[in-house]
Design a protein around this motif. Structure first.
Motif, PDB file in Angstrom:
ATOM      1  N   PHE A 153     -68.206  11.361  11.181  1.00 55.60           N
ATOM      2  CA  PHE A 153     -67.026  11.658  10.376  1.00 55.60           C
ATOM      3  C   PHE A 153     -67.386  11.933   8.917  1.00 55.60           C
ATOM      4  O   PHE A 153     -66.741  12.749   8.263  1.00 55.60           O
ATOM      5  CB  PHE A 153     -66.000  10.527  10.492  1.00 55.60           C
ATOM      6  N   LEU A 154     -68.422  11.295   8.428  1.00 58.02           N
ATOM      7  CA  LEU A 154     -68.862  11.556   7.063  1.00 58.02           C
ATOM      8  C   LEU A 154     -69.398  12.981   6.934  1.00 58.02           C
ATOM      9  O   LEU A 154     -69.047  13.703   5.991  1.00 58.02           O
ATOM     10  CB  LEU A 154     -69.933  10.535   6.659  1.00 58.02           C
ATOM     11  N   VAL A 155     -70.223  13.407   7.881  1.00 56.76           N
ATOM     12  CA  VAL A 155     -70.736  14.785   7.868  1.00 56.76           C
ATOM     13  C   VAL A 155     -69.586  15.773   8.058  1.00 56.76           C
ATOM     14  O   VAL A 155     -69.529  16.810   7.386  1.00 56.76           O
ATOM     15  CB  VAL A 155     -71.824  14.984   8.947  1.00 56.76           C
ATOM     16  N   GLY A 156     -68.657  15.464   8.947  1.00 56.50           N
ATOM     17  CA  GLY A 156     -67.503  16.332   9.166  1.00 56.50           C
ATOM     18  C   GLY A 156     -66.630  16.464   7.931  1.00 56.50           C
ATOM     19  O   GLY A 156     -66.012  17.499   7.700  1.00 56.50           O
ATOM     20  N   TRP A 157     -66.613  15.442   7.113  1.00 57.09           N
ATOM     21  CA  TRP A 157     -65.811  15.474   5.901  1.00 57.09           C
ATOM     22  C   TRP A 157     -66.549  16.187   4.765  1.00 57.09           C
ATOM     23  O   TRP A 157     -65.932  16.913   3.978  1.00 57.09           O
ATOM     24  CB  TRP A 157     -65.455  14.040   5.510  1.00 57.09           C
ATOM     25  N   LEU A 158     -67.864  16.010   4.673  1.00 57.32           N
ATOM     26  CA  LEU A 158     -68.632  16.553   3.557  1.00 57.32           C
ATOM     27  C   LEU A 158     -69.101  17.996   3.761  1.00 57.32           C
ATOM     28  O   LEU A 158     -69.203  18.753   2.797  1.00 57.32           O
ATOM     29  CB  LEU A 158     -69.859  15.675   3.277  1.00 57.32           C
ATOM     30  N   ALA A 159     -69.416  18.384   4.972  1.00 61.45           N
ATOM     31  CA  ALA A 159     -69.987  19.718   5.223  1.00 61.45           C
ATOM     32  C   ALA A 159     -68.914  20.795   5.128  1.00 61.45           C
ATOM     33  O   ALA A 159     -67.726  20.558   5.369  1.00 61.45           O
ATOM     34  CB  ALA A 159     -70.649  19.753   6.594  1.00 61.45           C
ATOM     35  N   ASN A 160     -69.355  21.989   4.776  1.00 58.73           N
ATOM     36  CA  ASN A 160     -68.459  23.140   4.679  1.00 58.73           C
ATOM     37  C   ASN A 160     -68.288  23.794   6.044  1.00 58.73           C
ATOM     38  O   ASN A 160     -69.149  23.682   6.909  1.00 58.73           O
ATOM     39  CB  ASN A 160     -69.038  24.176   3.710  1.00 58.73           C
ATOM     40  N   ASP A 161     -67.168  24.492   6.195  1.00 63.27           N
ATOM     41  CA  ASP A 161     -66.938  25.251   7.419  1.00 63.27           C
ATOM     42  C   ASP A 161     -67.852  26.476   7.437  1.00 63.27           C
ATOM     43  O   ASP A 161     -68.247  26.993   6.388  1.00 63.27           O
ATOM     44  CB  ASP A 161     -65.487  25.721   7.503  1.00 63.27           C
ATOM     45  N   LYS A 162     -68.162  26.946   8.630  1.00 58.71           N
ATOM     46  CA  LYS A 162     -69.007  28.124   8.791  1.00 58.71           C
ATOM     47  C   LYS A 162     -68.250  29.340   8.259  1.00 58.71           C
ATOM     48  O   LYS A 162     -67.098  29.586   8.644  1.00 58.71           O
ATOM     49  CB  LYS A 162     -69.334  28.315  10.268  1.00 58.71           C
ATOM     50  N   PRO A 163     -68.865  30.121   7.358  1.00 58.57           N
ATOM     51  CA  PRO A 163     -68.187  31.306   6.822  1.00 58.57           C
ATOM     52  C   PRO A 163     -67.888  32.328   7.915  1.00 58.57           C
ATOM     53  O   PRO A 163     -68.615  32.452   8.889  1.00 58.57           O
ATOM     54  CB  PRO A 163     -69.198  31.870   5.811  1.00 58.57           C
ATOM     55  N   ASP A 196     -69.123  24.146  12.777  1.00 56.20           N
ATOM     56  CA  ASP A 196     -68.716  25.254  13.635  1.00 56.20           C
ATOM     57  C   ASP A 196     -67.386  24.896  14.274  1.00 56.20           C
ATOM     58  O   ASP A 196     -67.325  24.346  15.372  1.00 56.20           O
ATOM     59  CB  ASP A 196     -69.793  25.522  14.692  1.00 56.20           C
ATOM     60  N   LYS A 197     -66.306  25.198  13.578  1.00 54.63           N
ATOM     61  CA  LYS A 197     -64.956  24.854  14.066  1.00 54.63           C
ATOM     62  C   LYS A 197     -64.566  25.691  15.282  1.00 54.63           C
ATOM     63  O   LYS A 197     -63.734  25.278  16.070  1.00 54.63           O
ATOM     64  CB  LYS A 197     -63.924  25.079  12.952  1.00 54.63           C
ATOM     65  N   ARG A 198     -65.176  26.853  15.433  1.00 56.63           N
ATOM     66  CA  ARG A 198     -64.829  27.734  16.547  1.00 56.63           C
ATOM     67  C   ARG A 198     -65.221  27.129  17.892  1.00 56.63           C
ATOM     68  O   ARG A 198     -64.541  27.320  18.890  1.00 56.63           O
ATOM     69  CB  ARG A 198     -65.547  29.063  16.329  1.00 56.63           C
ATOM     70  N   ASN A 199     -66.321  26.388  17.938  1.00 62.04           N
ATOM     71  CA  ASN A 199     -66.798  25.780  19.179  1.00 62.04           C
ATOM     72  C   ASN A 199     -66.652  24.265  19.158  1.00 62.04           C
ATOM     73  O   ASN A 199     -67.325  23.570  19.903  1.00 62.04           O
ATOM     74  CB  ASN A 199     -68.270  26.144  19.407  1.00 62.04           C
ATOM     75  N   SER A 200     -65.784  23.763  18.317  1.00 62.13           N
ATOM     76  CA  SER A 200     -65.705  22.313  18.126  1.00 62.13           C
ATOM     77  C   SER A 200     -64.795  21.641  19.144  1.00 62.13           C
ATOM     78  O   SER A 200     -63.939  22.270  19.746  1.00 62.13           O
ATOM     79  CB  SER A 200     -65.189  22.016  16.722  1.00 62.13           C
ATOM     80  N   MET A 201     -65.018  20.332  19.303  1.00 61.45           N
ATOM     81  CA  MET A 201     -64.111  19.503  20.086  1.00 61.45           C
ATOM     82  C   MET A 201     -63.339  18.567  19.154  1.00 61.45           C
ATOM     83  O   MET A 201     -62.163  18.334  19.353  1.00 61.45           O
ATOM     84  CB  MET A 201     -64.875  18.695  21.124  1.00 61.45           C
TER      85      MET A 201
END
Length: 129
Positions: free
Chosen positions: A58-68, A11-16
């Motif tokens: 960081f691994l999850v942040g790199w592997l997971a997709n952004d929220k559509p 969830d890049k919209r609410n991310s830090m």
């Protein structure tokens, strides 16, 4: 292909930083602040520097997709429904069936009211003739 609502997304919209904690909060329905505080506390308890949590983050942040973007416009009730589906899929089927039963009962009540013979109304109509 339409994005699946039961997958984990960042969830890049609410991310830090990368949106992992915000994605976990959105996926589970837990408050975002509690997820962030829990992440920090777990990392402090296990050794913040050199700990597995930072690497996993960081691994999850790199592997997971952004929220559509389609999911940005869903209302609160839809969001809560899909969080329940992800948490307990079996219960969600039962809840949907219960909702449909309730809606069906209400429609049947309306139909009965409209199609039943209302004697008082019939008498008033006859009085107007």
């Amino acid at each position: 292909m339409e994005p699946r609502r039961t997958r984990f997304y960042l969830d890049k919209r609410n991310s830090m930083v990368m949106g992992v904690c915000a994605g976990i909060a959105d996926y589970t329905g837990i408050d975002l602040l509690l997820v962030r505080v829990g992440f920090v506390l777990i990392n402090c308890a296990t050794g913040f520097f050199g700990g597995f949590g930072i690497l996993a983050y960081f691994l999850v942040g790199w592997l997971a997709n952004d929220k559509p973007h389609e999911f940005d416009y869903e209302d609160r009730e839809d969001r809560k429904f899909w969080q329940k589906v992800r948490a307990r899929p079996g219960n969600s089927v039962r809840d949907v069936r219960a909702r449909f039963r309730d809606i069906d009962r209400r429609i049947a009540d309306v139909e009965l009211h409209l199609t039943s013979h209302n004697r008082r109304l019939a008498d008033e109509i006859e009085a107007l003739r």
